[in-house]
Design a protein around this motif. Structure first.
Motif, PDB file in Angstrom:
ATOM      1  N   ALA A 218       0.830  -1.208   0.000  1.00 19.44           N
ATOM      2  CA  ALA A 218       0.000   0.000   0.000  1.00 19.44           C
ATOM      3  C   ALA A 218       0.863   1.255   0.000  1.00 19.44           C
ATOM      4  O   ALA A 218       0.608   2.212  -0.746  1.00 19.44           O
ATOM      5  CB  ALA A 218      -0.936  -0.005   1.208  1.00 19.44           C
ATOM      6  N   LEU A 219       1.927   1.256   0.806  1.00 21.27           N
ATOM      7  CA  LEU A 219       2.792   2.428   0.881  1.00 21.27           C
ATOM      8  C   LEU A 219       3.576   2.631  -0.418  1.00 21.27           C
ATOM      9  O   LEU A 219       3.768   3.763  -0.872  1.00 21.27           O
ATOM     10  CB  LEU A 219       3.753   2.291   2.063  1.00 21.27           C
ATOM     11  CG  LEU A 219       3.094   2.334   3.449  1.00 21.27           C
ATOM     12  CD1 LEU A 219       4.114   2.020   4.529  1.00 21.27           C
ATOM     13  CD2 LEU A 219       2.451   3.687   3.702  1.00 21.27           C
ATOM     14  N   MET A 220       4.027   1.540  -1.034  1.00 19.72           N
ATOM     15  CA  MET A 220       4.757   1.657  -2.293  1.00 19.72           C
ATOM     16  C   MET A 220       3.849   2.129  -3.429  1.00 19.72           C
ATOM     17  O   MET A 220       4.227   2.972  -4.241  1.00 19.72           O
ATOM     18  CB  MET A 220       5.402   0.319  -2.654  1.00 19.72           C
ATOM     19  CG  MET A 220       6.550  -0.084  -1.733  1.00 19.72           C
ATOM     20  SD  MET A 220       7.257  -1.693  -2.155  1.00 19.72           S
ATOM     21  CE  MET A 220       7.966  -1.358  -3.766  1.00 19.72           C
ATOM     22  N   LEU A 221       2.627   1.611  -3.476  1.00 17.26           N
ATOM     23  CA  LEU A 221       1.691   2.021  -4.522  1.00 17.26           C
ATOM     24  C   LEU A 221       1.252   3.467  -4.334  1.00 17.26           C
ATOM     25  O   LEU A 221       0.948   4.163  -5.309  1.00 17.26           O
ATOM     26  CB  LEU A 221       0.473   1.101  -4.524  1.00 17.26           C
ATOM     27  CG  LEU A 221       0.715  -0.327  -5.033  1.00 17.26           C
ATOM     28  CD1 LEU A 221      -0.523  -1.187  -4.809  1.00 17.26           C
ATOM     29  CD2 LEU A 221       1.069  -0.300  -6.522  1.00 17.26           C
ATOM     30  N   ALA A 222       1.201   3.929  -3.087  1.00 16.12           N
ATOM     31  CA  ALA A 222       0.780   5.307  -2.823  1.00 16.12           C
ATOM     32  C   ALA A 222       1.693   6.301  -3.539  1.00 16.12           C
ATOM     33  O   ALA A 222       1.234   7.344  -4.019  1.00 16.12           O
ATOM     34  CB  ALA A 222       0.778   5.582  -1.323  1.00 16.12           C
ATOM     35  N   VAL A 223       2.978   5.978  -3.624  1.00 16.10           N
ATOM     36  CA  VAL A 223       3.925   6.875  -4.285  1.00 16.10           C
ATOM     37  C   VAL A 223       3.557   7.055  -5.755  1.00 16.10           C
ATOM     38  O   VAL A 223       3.655   8.153  -6.315  1.00 16.10           O
ATOM     39  CB  VAL A 223       5.358   6.328  -4.152  1.00 16.10           C
ATOM     40  CG1 VAL A 223       6.343   7.212  -4.910  1.00 16.10           C
ATOM     41  CG2 VAL A 223       5.756   6.235  -2.697  1.00 16.10           C
ATOM     42  N   PRO A 230      -4.090  12.089  -5.893  1.00 17.76           N
ATOM     43  CA  PRO A 230      -3.618  12.289  -4.522  1.00 17.76           C
ATOM     44  C   PRO A 230      -4.562  11.737  -3.453  1.00 17.76           C
ATOM     45  O   PRO A 230      -4.105  11.295  -2.401  1.00 17.76           O
ATOM     46  CB  PRO A 230      -3.488  13.818  -4.410  1.00 17.76           C
ATOM     47  CG  PRO A 230      -4.277  14.373  -5.548  1.00 17.76           C
ATOM     48  CD  PRO A 230      -4.222  13.358  -6.626  1.00 17.76           C
ATOM     49  N   LEU A 231      -5.854  11.743  -3.727  1.00 20.31           N
ATOM     50  CA  LEU A 231      -6.795  11.184  -2.752  1.00 20.31           C
ATOM     51  C   LEU A 231      -6.588   9.671  -2.616  1.00 20.31           C
ATOM     52  O   LEU A 231      -6.644   9.126  -1.506  1.00 20.31           O
ATOM     53  CB  LEU A 231      -8.232  11.487  -3.157  1.00 20.31           C
ATOM     54  CG  LEU A 231      -8.645  12.969  -3.073  1.00 20.31           C
ATOM     55  CD1 LEU A 231     -10.095  13.137  -3.529  1.00 20.31           C
ATOM     56  CD2 LEU A 231      -8.483  13.482  -1.639  1.00 20.31           C
ATOM     57  N   VAL A 232      -6.364   9.017  -3.738  1.00 25.10           N
ATOM     58  CA  VAL A 232      -6.092   7.574  -3.703  1.00 25.10           C
ATOM     59  C   VAL A 232      -4.786   7.312  -2.956  1.00 25.10           C
ATOM     60  O   VAL A 232      -4.689   6.379  -2.146  1.00 25.10           O
ATOM     61  CB  VAL A 232      -6.012   7.001  -5.132  1.00 25.10           C
ATOM     62  CG1 VAL A 232      -5.585   5.532  -5.100  1.00 25.10           C
ATOM     63  CG2 VAL A 232      -7.359   7.141  -5.829  1.00 25.10           C
ATOM     64  N   ALA A 235      -5.418   7.626   0.709  1.00 26.45           N
ATOM     65  CA  ALA A 235      -6.143   6.465   1.217  1.00 26.45           C
ATOM     66  C   ALA A 235      -5.222   5.260   1.372  1.00 26.45           C
ATOM     67  O   ALA A 235      -5.318   4.500   2.350  1.00 26.45           O
ATOM     68  CB  ALA A 235      -7.305   6.125   0.280  1.00 26.45           C
ATOM     69  N   LEU A 236      -4.312   5.083   0.407  1.00 24.71           N
ATOM     70  CA  LEU A 236      -3.372   3.963   0.484  1.00 24.71           C
ATOM     71  C   LEU A 236      -2.423   4.122   1.665  1.00 24.71           C
ATOM     72  O   LEU A 236      -2.066   3.132   2.324  1.00 24.71           O
ATOM     73  CB  LEU A 236      -2.574   3.864  -0.817  1.00 24.71           C
ATOM     74  CG  LEU A 236      -3.324   3.298  -2.021  1.00 24.71           C
ATOM     75  CD1 LEU A 236      -2.503   3.468  -3.291  1.00 24.71           C
ATOM     76  CD2 LEU A 236      -3.649   1.826  -1.807  1.00 24.71           C
ATOM     77  N   VAL A 237      -2.004   5.349   1.951  1.00 25.28           N
ATOM     78  CA  VAL A 237      -1.142   5.584   3.112  1.00 25.28           C
ATOM     79  C   VAL A 237      -1.865   5.203   4.395  1.00 25.28           C
ATOM     80  O   VAL A 237      -1.299   4.564   5.294  1.00 25.28           O
ATOM     81  CB  VAL A 237      -0.681   7.056   3.157  1.00 25.28           C
ATOM     82  CG1 VAL A 237       0.004   7.365   4.488  1.00 25.28           C
ATOM     83  CG2 VAL A 237       0.264   7.354   2.007  1.00 25.28           C
TER      84      VAL A 237
END
Length: 453
Positions: A218-223, A230-232, A235-237
């Motif tokens: 989730a943290l890697m995909l958030a980047v 940015p909202l996605v 949410a992933l963070v």
């Protein structure tokens, strides 16, 4: 999980397993650069967009980072000999599956399996060093391995490009097979049998892998979503943070959390995390500086980066020997200091510096990295509690991956806020320098124990 049934050290150094391990790490680390050259041909052959091919790289990196810590815990109770051979078989089978893939989804499945198998190599890295090398020679062994990895990273893309040109993109995934066979053969001949085999992961370990792996993914995909959605990304963070917190509440995570918080291992991990952030210079700041300020081509970026790698490779064995003689923290502090000097020199570049000005500054950074990396890896091994060497390697791998994923996004934000160009470059370098200062400060904190490989 019993981690005390096998010897954790050796009476004499056996270098053959270290050579095999170095070649295995070469395969794991070069896989990203080698594979990058296959993307255009793959897109044309399978009828996919260039953007979609990003999953070829992401599909490998995600599982390798996501399961690094659970794989390390599992490796602490497994036979290092059997685990390394299983990893080579796994990488080989997954590579063949990727090479013969009739559709892109099969390629992604193959890459996911490659990443999972590669995580086993990372997991047994430190246990193999532990059982193969005398304590007073472990720095040299790790320096040797890092030299092989560095050379692999440098020659990976050109070698892959040659194979892709002579054959096609599928041949690039098959060219490693002879090397995998050689590593497995050496491992079977030289690593000791300890009777532990490959234990079946229990429900508890699988649950930890699911939670921790989900958090890391989730943290890697958030980047990747920061710019476009940015909202996605936010949410992933949140999902990643909540999932990571859930993992810390599991009984099996307690030894890992205690190690991370420990006075000996914790500072080493902070220093490793901080140093890994310097990838932001190579992955974002340097290419954009060459393009926007120097009006140079990607070939210019690649050429100047050779000076970085060219400095790392010869310095790493020396750093390993110095770590064995003077202690890992001393050499890691020197490496961090040289890296800070290199970053400070980067702040002095301007449009008149040109490629030559970048090249020698990158060589200084390469010397710093060459000194730091073997020392910090040896310090990680020395700081690990007995029987948790694989776990320590998994923690280090996760920290490196998260840092190298987040750092380009951080410096990209600095670049944008400063308006790009020379101001954006210097803004990003300043942030990287501040992070490096934190890492250096962590190494200078007294631990009450001398950490020496």
């Amino acid at each position: 999980m019993d981690v005390t049934t096998a010897p954790r050290t050796t009476e004499r150094t056996r270098w053959a397993p270290i050579v095999a391990l170095g070649l295995a790490m070469f395969v794991v680390t070069a896989e990203m650069t080698v594979t990058a050259v296959t993307l255009p041909g793959m897109a044309a052959d399978l009828g996919i967009s260039p953007a979609t091919t990003a999953w070829v790289l992401l599909g490998y990196a995600l599982p390798m980072a996501a399961v690094a810590i659970p794989a390390g815990r599992w490796a602490d109770g497994a036979s290092a000999r059997a685990a390394l051979v299983a990893a080579m078989v796994g990488v080989g089978v997954a590579s063949v599956l990727t090479a013969v893939a009739p559709a892109f989804w099969v390629v992604v499945v193959g890459r996911l399996l490659q990443g999972l198998a590669a995580s086993l190599v990372i997991a047994v890295y430190m246990p193999i060093v532990m059982v193969s090398v005398r304590p007073e020679q472990r720095g040299r062994a790790i320096g040797f391995i890092i030299t092989i990895m560095t050379v692999g990273g440098v020659i990976g893309a050109p070698l892959g490009g040659f194979v892709a040109g002579a054959l096609d993109w599928r041949g690039v995934f098959l060219m490693k097979l002879p090397l995998l066979v050689a590593v497995a053969w050496v491992a079977l001949r030289t690593l000791p049998r300890d009777g532990r085999g490959l234990p079946r992961p229990g429900p508890g370990l699988l649950g930890e892998a699911a939670l921790l792996g989900g958090a890391v993914c989730a943290l890697m995909l958030a980047v990747d979503f920061v710019d476009d959605a940015p909202l996605v990304a936010g949410a992933l963070v949140v999902v990643g943070a909540v999932t990571a917190w859930g993992w810390t509440r599991l009984p099996g995570s307690a030894p890992v959390v205690a190690m991370i918080r420990g006075r000996v291992f914790g500072p080493v991990l902070v220093a490793l995390l901080a140093a890994s952030f310097t990838i932001g210079l190579v992955a974002f700041l340097l290419p954009f500086y060459v393009s926007d300020v120097l009006r140079g081509s990607p070939e210019v970026t690649g050429t100047v980066l050779l000076f970085f790698a060219g400095a790392v490779a010869p310095v790493s064995p020396l750093a390993g020997a110095l770590s064995d003689r003077f202690g890992t923290r001393v050499v890691a502090v020197i490496g961090s200091t040289v890296t800070l000097v290199g970053l400070a020199l980067m702040l002095t570049v301007d449009a008149d510096a040109g490629p030559v000005g970048l090249a020698w500054r990158l060589a200084v950074l390469g010397i710093g990295a060459g000194l730091f990396n073997p020392a910090i890896n040896a310090a990680t091994l020395a700081a690990a509690p007995t029987g948790m060497e694989g776990t320590a390697g998994g923690i280090a791998m996760t920290a490196r991956t998260l840092a190298t994923t987040v750092a380009p996004g951080v410096v990209a934000l600095c670049w944008a806020l400063a308006g790009g160009g020379l101001a954006g470059f210097r803004s990003g370098v300043l942030v990287l320098g501040a992070v490096m200062v934190v890492g250096l400060a962590a190494l200078l904190v007294p631990t009450g124990r001398r950490v020496k490989a």
